[in-house]
Scaffold this active site. Structure first.
Site, PDB file in Angstrom:
ATOM      1  N   ASP A  61      28.315 -30.834  -9.656  1.00  0.00           N
ATOM      2  CA  ASP A  61      27.818 -31.889  -8.755  1.00  0.00           C
ATOM      3  C   ASP A  61      29.004 -32.652  -8.171  1.00  0.00           C
ATOM      4  O   ASP A  61      30.077 -32.711  -8.770  1.00  0.00           O
ATOM      5  CB  ASP A  61      26.895 -32.865  -9.501  1.00  0.00           C
ATOM      6  CG  ASP A  61      25.917 -33.566  -8.564  1.00  0.00           C
ATOM      7  OD1 ASP A  61      24.731 -33.172  -8.527  1.00  0.00           O
ATOM      8  OD2 ASP A  61      26.333 -34.512  -7.851  1.00  0.00           O
ATOM      9  N   VAL A  93      30.223 -29.175  -2.687  1.00  0.00           N
ATOM     10  CA  VAL A  93      29.905 -27.819  -2.216  1.00  0.00           C
ATOM     11  C   VAL A  93      30.275 -27.596  -0.756  1.00  0.00           C
ATOM     12  O   VAL A  93      30.301 -26.458  -0.287  1.00  0.00           O
ATOM     13  CB  VAL A  93      28.411 -27.442  -2.432  1.00  0.00           C
ATOM     14  CG1 VAL A  93      28.067 -27.350  -3.912  1.00  0.00           C
ATOM     15  CG2 VAL A  93      27.483 -28.371  -1.680  1.00  0.00           C
ATOM     16  N   ASN A 129      21.562 -25.215  -5.304  1.00  0.00           N
ATOM     17  CA  ASN A 129      20.536 -26.261  -5.255  1.00  0.00           C
ATOM     18  C   ASN A 129      20.981 -27.516  -4.513  1.00  0.00           C
ATOM     19  O   ASN A 129      20.141 -28.224  -3.952  1.00  0.00           O
ATOM     20  CB  ASN A 129      20.125 -26.612  -6.698  1.00  0.00           C
ATOM     21  CG  ASN A 129      19.371 -27.918  -6.786  1.00  0.00           C
ATOM     22  OD1 ASN A 129      18.190 -27.978  -6.442  1.00  0.00           O
ATOM     23  ND2 ASN A 129      20.051 -28.986  -7.202  1.00  0.00           N
ATOM     24  N   TYR A 149      17.908 -30.719   9.241  1.00  0.00           N
ATOM     25  CA  TYR A 149      17.490 -30.238   7.918  1.00  0.00           C
ATOM     26  C   TYR A 149      16.643 -28.977   8.075  1.00  0.00           C
ATOM     27  O   TYR A 149      16.828 -27.990   7.352  1.00  0.00           O
ATOM     28  CB  TYR A 149      16.698 -31.336   7.194  1.00  0.00           C
ATOM     29  CG  TYR A 149      16.314 -30.993   5.771  1.00  0.00           C
ATOM     30  CD1 TYR A 149      17.175 -31.250   4.708  1.00  0.00           C
ATOM     31  CD2 TYR A 149      15.075 -30.419   5.479  1.00  0.00           C
ATOM     32  CE1 TYR A 149      16.817 -30.945   3.403  1.00  0.00           C
ATOM     33  CE2 TYR A 149      14.707 -30.110   4.180  1.00  0.00           C
ATOM     34  CZ  TYR A 149      15.574 -30.374   3.139  1.00  0.00           C
ATOM     35  OH  TYR A 149      15.209 -30.071   1.841  1.00  0.00           O
ATOM     36  N   LYS A 151      17.727 -25.318   6.537  1.00  0.00           N
ATOM     37  CA  LYS A 151      16.963 -24.619   5.492  1.00  0.00           C
ATOM     38  C   LYS A 151      16.386 -23.303   6.018  1.00  0.00           C
ATOM     39  O   LYS A 151      16.232 -22.351   5.253  1.00  0.00           O
ATOM     40  CB  LYS A 151      15.866 -25.537   4.943  1.00  0.00           C
ATOM     41  CG  LYS A 151      16.405 -26.737   4.156  1.00  0.00           C
ATOM     42  CD  LYS A 151      17.133 -26.316   2.878  1.00  0.00           C
ATOM     43  CE  LYS A 151      17.480 -27.511   2.000  1.00  0.00           C
ATOM     44  NZ  LYS A 151      18.133 -27.132   0.730  1.00  0.00           N
TER      45      LYS A 151
HETATM   46  N1  LIG Z   1      12.943 -33.603  -3.089  1.00  0.00           N
HETATM   47  C1  LIG Z   1      12.255 -32.904  -2.242  1.00  0.00           C
HETATM   48  O1  LIG Z   1      11.169 -33.310  -1.821  1.00  0.00           O
HETATM   49  C2  LIG Z   1      12.775 -31.576  -1.750  1.00  0.00           C
HETATM   50  C3  LIG Z   1      11.896 -30.711  -1.090  1.00  0.00           C
HETATM   51  C4  LIG Z   1      12.346 -29.470  -0.680  1.00  0.00           C
HETATM   52  C5  LIG Z   1      13.642 -29.081  -0.947  1.00  0.00           C
HETATM   53  N2  LIG Z   1      14.485 -29.931  -1.583  1.00  0.00           N
HETATM   54  C6  LIG Z   1      15.835 -29.450  -1.865  1.00  0.00           C
HETATM   55  O2  LIG Z   1      16.039 -29.484  -3.247  1.00  0.00           O
HETATM   56  C7  LIG Z   1      17.440 -29.516  -3.533  1.00  0.00           C
HETATM   57  C8  LIG Z   1      17.716 -30.522  -4.631  1.00  0.00           C
HETATM   58  O3  LIG Z   1      17.458 -31.810  -4.145  1.00  0.00           O
HETATM   59  P1  LIG Z   1      16.715 -32.950  -4.988  1.00  0.00           P
HETATM   60  O4  LIG Z   1      15.457 -33.241  -4.275  1.00  0.00           O
HETATM   61  O5  LIG Z   1      16.693 -32.610  -6.417  1.00  0.00           O
HETATM   62  O6  LIG Z   1      17.680 -34.180  -4.669  1.00  0.00           O
HETATM   63  P2  LIG Z   1      18.630 -35.123  -5.541  1.00  0.00           P
HETATM   64  O7  LIG Z   1      19.299 -35.997  -4.550  1.00  0.00           O
HETATM   65  O8  LIG Z   1      17.880 -35.762  -6.659  1.00  0.00           O
HETATM   66  O9  LIG Z   1      19.684 -34.095  -6.154  1.00  0.00           O
HETATM   67  C9  LIG Z   1      20.628 -33.451  -5.349  1.00  0.00           C
HETATM   68  C10 LIG Z   1      21.960 -33.403  -6.053  1.00  0.00           C
HETATM   69  O10 LIG Z   1      22.889 -32.763  -5.166  1.00  0.00           O
HETATM   70  C11 LIG Z   1      24.106 -33.457  -5.239  1.00  0.00           C
HETATM   71  N3  LIG Z   1      24.898 -33.271  -4.025  1.00  0.00           N
HETATM   72  C12 LIG Z   1      24.706 -33.827  -2.796  1.00  0.00           C
HETATM   73  N4  LIG Z   1      25.674 -33.461  -1.959  1.00  0.00           N
HETATM   74  C13 LIG Z   1      26.511 -32.663  -2.667  1.00  0.00           C
HETATM   75  C14 LIG Z   1      27.712 -31.981  -2.364  1.00  0.00           C
HETATM   76  N5  LIG Z   1      28.277 -32.073  -1.154  1.00  0.00           N
HETATM   77  N6  LIG Z   1      28.300 -31.243  -3.332  1.00  0.00           N
HETATM   78  C15 LIG Z   1      27.746 -31.156  -4.570  1.00  0.00           C
HETATM   79  N7  LIG Z   1      26.636 -31.800  -4.918  1.00  0.00           N
HETATM   80  C16 LIG Z   1      26.019 -32.529  -3.978  1.00  0.00           C
HETATM   81  C17 LIG Z   1      23.732 -34.905  -5.433  1.00  0.00           C
HETATM   82  O11 LIG Z   1      24.801 -35.670  -5.997  1.00  0.00           O
HETATM   83  C18 LIG Z   1      22.536 -34.792  -6.369  1.00  0.00           C
HETATM   84  O12 LIG Z   1      22.938 -34.862  -7.728  1.00  0.00           O
HETATM   85  C19 LIG Z   1      18.104 -29.798  -2.188  1.00  0.00           C
HETATM   86  O13 LIG Z   1      18.649 -28.606  -1.674  1.00  0.00           O
HETATM   87  C20 LIG Z   1      16.964 -30.271  -1.314  1.00  0.00           C
HETATM   88  O14 LIG Z   1      17.190 -30.038   0.040  1.00  0.00           O
HETATM   89  C21 LIG Z   1      14.086 -31.174  -1.982  1.00  0.00           C
END
Ligand SMILES: NC(=O)c1ccc[n+]([C@@H]2O[C@H](COP(=O)([O-])OP(=O)(O)OC[C@H]3O[C@@H](n4cnc5c(N)ncnc54)[C@H](O)[C@@H]3O)[C@@H](O)[C@H]2O)c1
Length: 252
Positions: A36, A63, A89, A155, A159
């Site tokens: 992370d 990342v 992720n 976004y 995706k």
């Molecule tokens: N939450 C939703 O409703 C939802 C829906 C569909 C898809 N997603 C996808 O799920 C995935 C996880 O997201 P989440 O909802 O758990 O969010 P979250 O913000 O709780 O977790 C995401 C994590 O990614 C880390 N992160 C952000 N930018 C980064 C970088 N440049 N390098 C390394 N780490 C980085 C953040 O510090 C965080 O710990 C994402 O790809 C998001 O697009 C989320």
């Protein structure tokens, strides 16, 4: 123990779905690399896993930076000898802006984190997987990667690109013992809202209609269980596809 002794790298694993995956994968016997951008929070996830008797290390990774991806995988190999599972992720939201309001900086930043990182991490693990003739990639896309207005234009495009990349990678390496699938979650209760800075009112207004169709938001653990399945040998015949987990939001 569905992932006994497997080495699993999970990006964005300090929060939300990535954290839930890290904890679940470790419970199932995997050696987990908690990657992370937030080093302290990644360390906390790894400490939680170790306190519960699991194996984990934390690796600070942005990342969006190629050198960080190189370090992440190289360090994993140094620590655990190999990589068996890669979960791409880490991701961030846009501000729901439509095409007319996009700023280049936002487009580039969001694509770097959501899309280019997936290509780079995949490219980096492939030589390891090809040598073993075995390996699994799970990409976290989104319902926004399949439909037009679950988020803003950046976004959504970022995706959709992950979905295309997933299918291509799954097909290309299908005869090499490598599987690559994506998850398309609907709304999930995580901290992703914190990556939104100033919401575009016009875009938000347009998205609102679809939000009303969402039966419910999910818990990160509900997505982690799907990731576990896709990462395990139980999903041996599932490759190059996208699995939605959204309580039927996209079924309407
Ligand atoms: N939450 C939703 O409703 C939802 C829906 C569909 C898809 N997603 C996808 O799920 C995935 C996880 O997201 P989440 O909802 O758990 O969010 P979250 O913000 O709780 O977790 C995401 C994590 O990614 C880390 N992160 C952000 N930018 C980064 C970088 N440049 N390098 C390394 N780490 C980085 C953040 O510090 C965080 O710990 C994402 O790809 C998001 O697009 C989320």
């Amino acid at each position: 123990m569905r992932l006994q002794d497997k080495v699993a790298v999970i990006t964005g694993a300090a929060s939300g779905m990535g954290k839930a995956m890290a904890i679940l994968f470790a419970k199932e016997g995997a050696k987990v690399v908690v990657s992370d951008i937030h080093e302290e929070a990644a360390g906390q996830t790894a400490a939680e896993i170790k306190a519960a008797g699991g194996t984990a290390i934390a690796v600070k990774t942005n990342v969006a930076v190629e050198a960080d991806i190189q370090h992440l995988i190289d360090h994993t190999v140094t620590e655990f000898g190999t990589v068996d599972i890669l979960v791409n992720n880490a991701g961030i939201m846009d501000n729901f802006e439509p095409a007319g309001d996009i700023q280049d900086e936002s487009w580039e930043r969001i694509f770097a984190v959501n899309t280019t990182s997936v290509m780079r991490a995949t490219r980096k693990v492939l030589p390891i997987f090809l040598e073993k003739k075995k390996g699994v990639i799970v990409n976290v896309a989104s319902a926004g990667g399949l439909y037009g207005a679950r988020a803003g234009a950046i976004y959504t495009a970022s995706k959709h690109a992950v979905v295309g990349f997933t299918k291509n990678t799954g097909f290309m390496y299908a005869k090499e013992g490598i599987r690559c699938n994506a998850i398309a979650p609907g709304g999930v209760e995580t901290n992703i809202g914190s990556s939104m800075t100033r919401i575009n009112e016009f875009g938000m207004g347009r998205i609102q209609a679809g939000l009303a169709l969402n039966p419910r938001n999910g818990k990160p653990e509900e997505i982690a269980r799907l990731a576990l399945f896709l990462a395990s040998d139980e999903a041996s015949f599932i490759n190059g596809t996208v699995v939605t987990a959204d309580a039927a939001w996209t079924a309407y």
